[in-house]
Design a protein around this motif. Structure first.
Motif, PDB file in Angstrom:
ATOM      1  N   HIS A   1      25.529  -0.878  20.375  1.00 46.70           N
ATOM      2  CA  HIS A   1      25.384  -2.212  19.787  1.00 46.70           C
ATOM      3  C   HIS A   1      24.338  -2.187  18.683  1.00 46.70           C
ATOM      4  N   SER A   2      24.628  -2.927  17.614  1.00 51.54           N
ATOM      5  CA  SER A   2      23.649  -3.151  16.551  1.00 51.54           C
ATOM      6  C   SER A   2      23.239  -4.614  16.560  1.00 51.54           C
ATOM      7  N   PHE A   3      21.921  -4.840  16.575  1.00 50.13           N
ATOM      8  CA  PHE A   3      21.409  -6.201  16.505  1.00 50.13           C
ATOM      9  C   PHE A   3      21.318  -6.704  15.067  1.00 50.13           C
ATOM     10  N   GLY A   4      21.702  -5.857  14.117  1.00 50.00           N
ATOM     11  CA  GLY A   4      21.722  -6.289  12.728  1.00 50.00           C
ATOM     12  C   GLY A   4      20.347  -6.279  12.090  1.00 50.00           C
ATOM     13  N   VAL A   5      20.097  -7.264  11.227  1.00 46.46           N
ATOM     14  CA  VAL A   5      18.908  -7.266  10.382  1.00 46.46           C
ATOM     15  C   VAL A   5      18.037  -8.480  10.683  1.00 46.46           C
TER      16      VAL A   5
ATOM     17  N   ALA B   1      12.276 -10.907  17.925  1.00 47.13           N
ATOM     18  CA  ALA B   1      11.641 -10.096  16.882  1.00 47.13           C
ATOM     19  C   ALA B   1      10.694 -10.945  16.057  1.00 47.13           C
ATOM     20  N   ASP B   2       9.456 -10.499  15.951  1.00 44.65           N
ATOM     21  CA  ASP B   2       8.449 -11.168  15.135  1.00 44.65           C
ATOM     22  C   ASP B   2       8.187 -10.309  13.907  1.00 44.65           C
ATOM     23  N   PRO B   3       8.812 -10.623  12.761  1.00 46.70           N
ATOM     24  CA  PRO B   3       8.693  -9.772  11.575  1.00 46.70           C
ATOM     25  C   PRO B   3       7.253  -9.571  11.118  1.00 46.70           C
ATOM     26  N   ALA B   4       6.372 -10.554  11.395  1.00 48.53           N
ATOM     27  CA  ALA B   4       4.983 -10.435  10.953  1.00 48.53           C
ATOM     28  C   ALA B   4       4.270  -9.268  11.631  1.00 48.53           C
ATOM     29  N   LYS B   5       4.759  -8.835  12.788  1.00 44.04           N
ATOM     30  CA  LYS B   5       4.119  -7.752  13.541  1.00 44.04           C
ATOM     31  C   LYS B   5       4.874  -6.431  13.413  1.00 44.04           C
ATOM     32  N   LEU B   6       5.876  -6.401  12.561  1.00 45.89           N
ATOM     33  CA  LEU B   6       6.734  -5.216  12.476  1.00 45.89           C
ATOM     34  C   LEU B   6       6.736  -4.643  11.064  1.00 45.89           C
ATOM     35  N   GLN B   7       6.704  -3.336  10.993  1.00 49.74           N
ATOM     36  CA  GLN B   7       6.900  -2.665   9.715  1.00 49.74           C
ATOM     37  C   GLN B   7       8.387  -2.724   9.348  1.00 49.74           C
ATOM     38  N   ALA B   8       8.662  -2.829   8.078  1.00 56.40           N
ATOM     39  CA  ALA B   8      10.057  -2.775   7.647  1.00 56.40           C
ATOM     40  C   ALA B   8      10.636  -1.426   8.018  1.00 56.40           C
TER      41      ALA B   8
ATOM     42  N   VAL C   1      23.442   2.800  26.753  1.00 54.27           N
ATOM     43  CA  VAL C   1      24.066   2.193  25.580  1.00 54.27           C
ATOM     44  C   VAL C   1      23.054   2.238  24.432  1.00 54.27           C
ATOM     45  N   PRO C   2      23.312   2.998  23.369  1.00 53.84           N
ATOM     46  CA  PRO C   2      22.397   3.028  22.225  1.00 53.84           C
ATOM     47  C   PRO C   2      22.403   1.695  21.482  1.00 53.84           C
ATOM     48  N   THR C   3      21.238   1.278  20.992  1.00 50.53           N
ATOM     49  CA  THR C   3      21.131   0.065  20.193  1.00 50.53           C
ATOM     50  C   THR C   3      20.266   0.330  18.964  1.00 50.53           C
ATOM     51  N   ILE C   4      20.472  -0.460  17.914  1.00 48.26           N
ATOM     52  CA  ILE C   4      19.640  -0.367  16.718  1.00 48.26           C
ATOM     53  C   ILE C   4      19.346  -1.755  16.196  1.00 48.26           C
ATOM     54  N   LEU C   5      18.265  -1.863  15.439  1.00 43.90           N
ATOM     55  CA  LEU C   5      17.879  -3.112  14.788  1.00 43.90           C
ATOM     56  C   LEU C   5      17.148  -2.747  13.498  1.00 43.90           C
ATOM     57  N   PHE C   6      17.400  -3.508  12.432  1.00 43.19           N
ATOM     58  CA  PHE C   6      16.740  -3.295  11.155  1.00 43.19           C
ATOM     59  C   PHE C   6      15.776  -4.445  10.894  1.00 43.19           C
ATOM     60  N   VAL C   7      14.602  -4.111  10.401  1.00 40.11           N
ATOM     61  CA  VAL C   7      13.647  -5.120   9.974  1.00 40.11           C
ATOM     62  C   VAL C   7      13.564  -5.064   8.459  1.00 40.11           C
TER      63      VAL C   7
ATOM     64  N   ILE D   1      22.131  13.017 -16.432  1.00 35.42           N
ATOM     65  CA  ILE D   1      21.977  11.567 -16.496  1.00 35.42           C
ATOM     66  C   ILE D   1      21.759  11.037 -15.083  1.00 35.42           C
ATOM     67  N   PHE D   2      20.755  10.172 -14.926  1.00 34.64           N
ATOM     68  CA  PHE D   2      20.402   9.641 -13.618  1.00 34.64           C
ATOM     69  C   PHE D   2      20.503   8.129 -13.612  1.00 34.64           C
ATOM     70  N   ALA D   3      21.002   7.597 -12.498  1.00 34.16           N
ATOM     71  CA  ALA D   3      21.009   6.157 -12.280  1.00 34.16           C
ATOM     72  C   ALA D   3      19.963   5.840 -11.220  1.00 34.16           C
ATOM     73  N   LEU D   4      19.096   4.883 -11.508  1.00 30.93           N
ATOM     74  CA  LEU D   4      18.069   4.444 -10.572  1.00 30.93           C
ATOM     75  C   LEU D   4      18.337   2.998 -10.201  1.00 30.93           C
ATOM     76  N   ALA D   5      18.604   2.747  -8.922  1.00 33.25           N
ATOM     77  CA  ALA D   5      18.888   1.398  -8.447  1.00 33.25           C
ATOM     78  C   ALA D   5      17.767   0.951  -7.520  1.00 33.25           C
ATOM     79  N   THR D   6      17.248  -0.252  -7.758  1.00 32.26           N
ATOM     80  CA  THR D   6      16.108  -0.757  -6.991  1.00 32.26           C
ATOM     81  C   THR D   6      16.451  -2.096  -6.362  1.00 32.26           C
ATOM     82  N   LYS D   7      16.120  -2.212  -5.077  1.00 34.87           N
ATOM     83  CA  LYS D   7      16.271  -3.482  -4.374  1.00 34.87           C
ATOM     84  C   LYS D   7      15.283  -3.520  -3.229  1.00 34.87           C
ATOM     85  N   ALA D   8      14.635  -4.677  -3.046  1.00 41.32           N
ATOM     86  CA  ALA D   8      13.678  -4.865  -1.960  1.00 41.32           C
ATOM     87  C   ALA D   8      12.615  -3.771  -1.953  1.00 41.32           C
ATOM     88  N   GLY D   9      12.214  -3.357  -3.135  1.00 37.61           N
ATOM     89  CA  GLY D   9      11.150  -2.371  -3.248  1.00 37.61           C
ATOM     90  C   GLY D   9      11.566  -0.937  -3.026  1.00 37.61           C
ATOM     91  N   GLN D  10      12.837  -0.700  -2.796  1.00 38.73           N
ATOM     92  CA  GLN D  10      13.317   0.663  -2.563  1.00 38.73           C
ATOM     93  C   GLN D  10      14.202   1.097  -3.722  1.00 38.73           C
TER      94      GLN D  10
END
Length: 808
Positions: free
Chosen positions: A606-610, A673-680, A698-704, A788-797
């Motif tokens: 299961h994935s808990f999403g974002v 999930a408390d985002p203020a206490k979690l690293q992205a 059962v494996p699970t994942i969650l993204f912050v 030739i290189f393409a650089l794509a940036t979003k959310a600081g990444q």
């Protein structure tokens, strides 16, 4: 359109020509729809081209199976009528449009060939839901040796016994009897002595030549090379002769959807999936794929509905590893069982090289070999070595490497092809050195000749030795240890973009798998070879599913999938760390444990999403169904947690549950999930159930915050100076900023920075195309190769991807 690279790249362009969601001008000219009501367009399609292009059209009218599972009435006649209306409207607008295939059972729509510039007319046609590219599917395997029939015995096929198949045959008498497995592939040599028993009068269907003879492509076909892939896959499932498959008494149906050279397209794969279900297959295996990580492509949709119809769909996860997010369709399917590849336990060796006093090669390591005896034969021996450049076939011309060592630079072609070319030229071994600073990070099992890898720096030392007139190298090969089952480097990793699902679902042996291949010689029909890839792992799971269905014919597809996932063996890397969920899935399948399980947990992952940083505390919930398969009431203990119990993630689940005999109960799992206490970042967890003497996980994942998927996954270059150049990028989630950079290319490495083609903001999701006139700062670049290189940036990444571009 030329696809010149999928490695690291940088590119530049002056104006945005179009994007897949920027079609308002073209669409509104039809006078039938505003941009807001257009059908969705997916994929890499050059809408400015007049070239004939095939696409897959999905209709709003639901397929027979989809309607059935939504409680609606649907008929082939109604679908034909609706489809006919859309086709009539299309051919009125585009008279030269040619419909190739029509679909109604699992997928509602048709494939059509038309000039690419006319595809916008499809988007505004009434009744059209989406348009997909007719993407190419290929087999992607490595042949590690053809075996002689007299050298083959059932015991040589180690992988089936390793996952427990032999024990199931011998102790339970379960061999897959009465279960039908569809092989959707390059065809199958149904005359092979080890496979003939599995086929009846009806063999399946050939969608390449449109007849009822789904035989492999033989040598001499003018359209492309001979194939053996489907026969190898079929042997892993159900061979019963000198080789024994996982389910040796299962029945097979073959569907040839990949033709000469082992390639095919969506329209045939879709047709094969539909026909397999209608022909009564219980299981289907698709050891094929493409590189696009997207859950909603036509093939994945068809597989999801096949599973809903009660057919166990098993697919390879892809050979794009070892990075995350490399899983491709159809492995991205929400419901099908996607399979990663493992390497069975093996002996590891250390290597040392000596050329002359005072010269050392500290980076020397064994890259790969197919025969331990051949590797050990190098120990203590001195050989002449020959520089053969990149190891291309033509690089060996005019050079004598018979009985010698080929010194090869990394680049342009796969490592395995370099080793194979060395073997063909008579070399007894190869040394491959990196083409960029540092060591080569890969081990490649099954190399055609024993192969040692070096860093760029150590490779340069060997070249210097040749310049000094020293042409000999001495080897020292030493046994180090036996390594347990490991995930193959090439095995693609998840998760799936948009759904954030864990993929693969499970893993299975996929390295150096010995199985059947066609000889195309009736007088000598016993053909065998060792191949590797997730293509080889998938049929192990299909065969295991056949054993489960014979033993438990009343099990649903969800129960079969859960049994394989719940009882899989957790895998650990050679350094002792557990492989991530998106590397191994639930683990490596163990068919004995799966078939004997007394409890099931559904779903198997299961994935808990974002969870986004800007949000306040967010609650995520899921339900897990516990099925007690015993005839007694059973008490289960449940634990749910994320690795390391990070502050900011609180997990709650029922701790102790009593489930009635042969009954079920729903387990509620809540994550606060408390985002203020979690690293992205990315967090892994597990839901663990103990009871009936078993422990299921059962494996699970969650993204912050925004998941760390690559902002850019594909980058293509095409064109010429007269017409201008096209830069096409695939951005799964779009980008806040996209920049193209140009560098000199020295012939072996990136050189000096030349300039920036352009920077663009708020770039949309999926494919975007840009035009460039070949100038930097108003000055045209000279003809030649550039990086030739393409650089794509979003959310600081920022993600970068590069290619070599030929300006001409």
């Amino acid at each position: 359109m030329s696809k010149l690279g999928r490695s690291v790249v940088y590119f530049l362009i002056f104006s945005v020509m179009l994007s897949t969601f920027g079609l308002g001008a073209a669409a509104s000219q039809s006078g039938q729809a505003s941009p807001a009501t257009l059908a969705s367009l997916y994929g890499d399609i050059d809408l400015s081209s007049s070239a004939p292009t095939t696409v897959i059209v999905e209709l709003e009218e639901e397929s027979i199976v989809e309607a059935k599972h939504k409680g609606k009435k649907q008929s082939k006649e109604r679908l034909a009528k609706v489809r006919g209306q859309v086709i009539k409207e299309l051919t009125t607008k585009v008279p030269d449009a040619k419909v190739n295939r029509e679909y109604d059972f699992l997928f509602s729509g048709f494939s059509v060939e038309l000039p690419a510039k006319n595809i916008p007319a499809l988007l505004s046609a009434r009744g059209v839901k989406a348009v997909y590219p007719n993407v190419e599917y290929t087999v992607d395997v490595v042949e590690t040796g053809v075996a002689l029939a007299e050298e083959v015995s059932p015991e040589m096929k180690d992988s089936a016994p390793y996952i427990g198949s032999n024990r199931v045959w011998e102790e339970l008498g379960v061999t897959g009897k009465g279960v039908t497995v569809a092989i959707i592939d390059t065809g199958v040599d149904y005359t092979h002595p080890d496979l003939a028993h599995a086929f009846g009068e009806y063999k399946g269907w050939d969608f390449v030549d449109n007849d009822d003879d789904p035989q492999e492509t033989p040598p001499g076909d003018p359209r492309g090379g001979a194939t053996n892939h489907g026969t190898h896959v079929a042997g892993t499932v159900a061979a019963n002769g000198q080789i024994k498959g996982v389910a040796p008494d299962a029945k097979l149906l073959a569907y040839r959807v990949l033709g000469p050279g082992g390639s095919g397209t969506t329209e045939n794969v879709l047709a094969g999936i539909e026909r397999a279900v209608q022909d009564g297959a219980d299981i289907m295996n698709l050891s094929l794929g493409n590189t696009l990580n997207n859950p909603d492509w036509a093939t994945s949709i068809a597989l999801d509905w096949a599973m809903a119809e009660g057919v166990v769909a098993v697919t390879s996860n892809g050979n794009g590893g070892p990075n995350n997010w490399t899983v491709g369709s159809p492995g991205t399917s929400r419901q099908a069982i996607s399979v990663g590849a493992t390497r069975l336990p093996y002996n590891a060796y250390a290597a040392e090289l000596f050329t002359s006093s005072g010269v050392s090669y500290p980076s020397a390591k064994v890259m790969g070999f197919s025969d331990e005896e051949a590797l050990l034969a190098l120990d203590g021996q001195t050989y002449e070595f020959v520089d053969v450049g990149l190891g291309l076939a033509q690089d060996f011309e005019g050079k004598n490497v018979q009985g010698k060592i080929a010194l090869i630079q990394r680049g342009e072609i796969p490592f395995v092809d370099k080793a194979q070319n060395a073997k063909h030229a008579g070399a007894v071994g190869a040394i491959i050195y990196n083409h960029v600073p540092g060591e080569i990070p890969f081990e490649i099992p099954g190399m055609a000749v024993p192969t040692i890898k070096l860093s760029l720096e150590d490779g340069q030392k060997m070249l210097n030795e040749l310049e000094k007139g020293n042409h000999t190298v001495q080897f020292s090969i030493e046994f180090v240890k036996t390594v347990g089952e490991t995930v193959a480097d090439f095995s693609s990793r998840g998760p799936v973009m948009d759904t954030w699902m864990i993929k693969p679902d499970v893993s299975a042996p996929g390295v150096n798998i010995l199985s059947t291949i066609p000889t195309h010689n009736p007088e000598d029909p016993h053909g065998y070879a060792a191949l590797q890839g997730t293509s080889m792992a998938s049929p192990h799971v299909a065969g295991a599913a056949a054993l489960l269905l014979e033993k438990h014919p009343d099990w649903t597809v969800e129960q079969v999938k859960a049994a394989l996932m719940n009882t899989a063996e957790e895998l650990f890397a050679p350094d002792g760390t557990r492989y991530p969920h998106n590397t191994q899935g639930a683990g490596s399948i163990r068919v004995w444990d799966a078939i004997q399980t007394e409890v099931l947990l559904l779903p198997g992952s299961h994935s808990f999403g974002v969870v986004y940083k800007e949000n306040e505390t967010e609650v995520k919930r899921t339900q897990v169904q516990i099925l007690n398969l015993t005839d007694k009431r059973t008490r289960y203990e449940v634990e749910a947690a994320f690795d390391g119990n990070p502050e900011g993630l609180k997990v709650r689940a029922s701790r102790n549950l009593n489930v009635r005999p042969n009954g079920s109960q729903t387990l509620q799992v809540t994550v606060e999930a408390d985002p203020a206490k979690l690293q992205a970042g990315y967090y892994e967890g597990t839901i663990t159930l103990k009871g009936s003497g078993q422990e299921l996980v059962v494996p699970t994942i969650l993204f912050v915050q925004e998941p760390d998927y690559p902002r850019i996954t594909h980058f293509y270059f095409d064109g010429d100076r007269e017409e201008g150049y096209s830069l096409i990028v695939y951005l799964p989630g779009g980008a806040e900023e996209l920049t193209f950079l140009v560098y000199e290319w020295t012939g072996s490495a990136v050189g000096d920075y030349i300039g920036t083609i352009g920077t663009y903001t708020e770039v949309p999701k999926e494919f975007s195309e840009y035009h460039w006139d070949g100038t930097i700062g108003g000055q045209p670049l000279e003809s030649g190769q550039y990086a030739i290189f393409a650089l794509a940036t979003k959310a600081g990444q920022t993600t970068q991807l590069g290619l070599l571009a030929e300006l001409k």
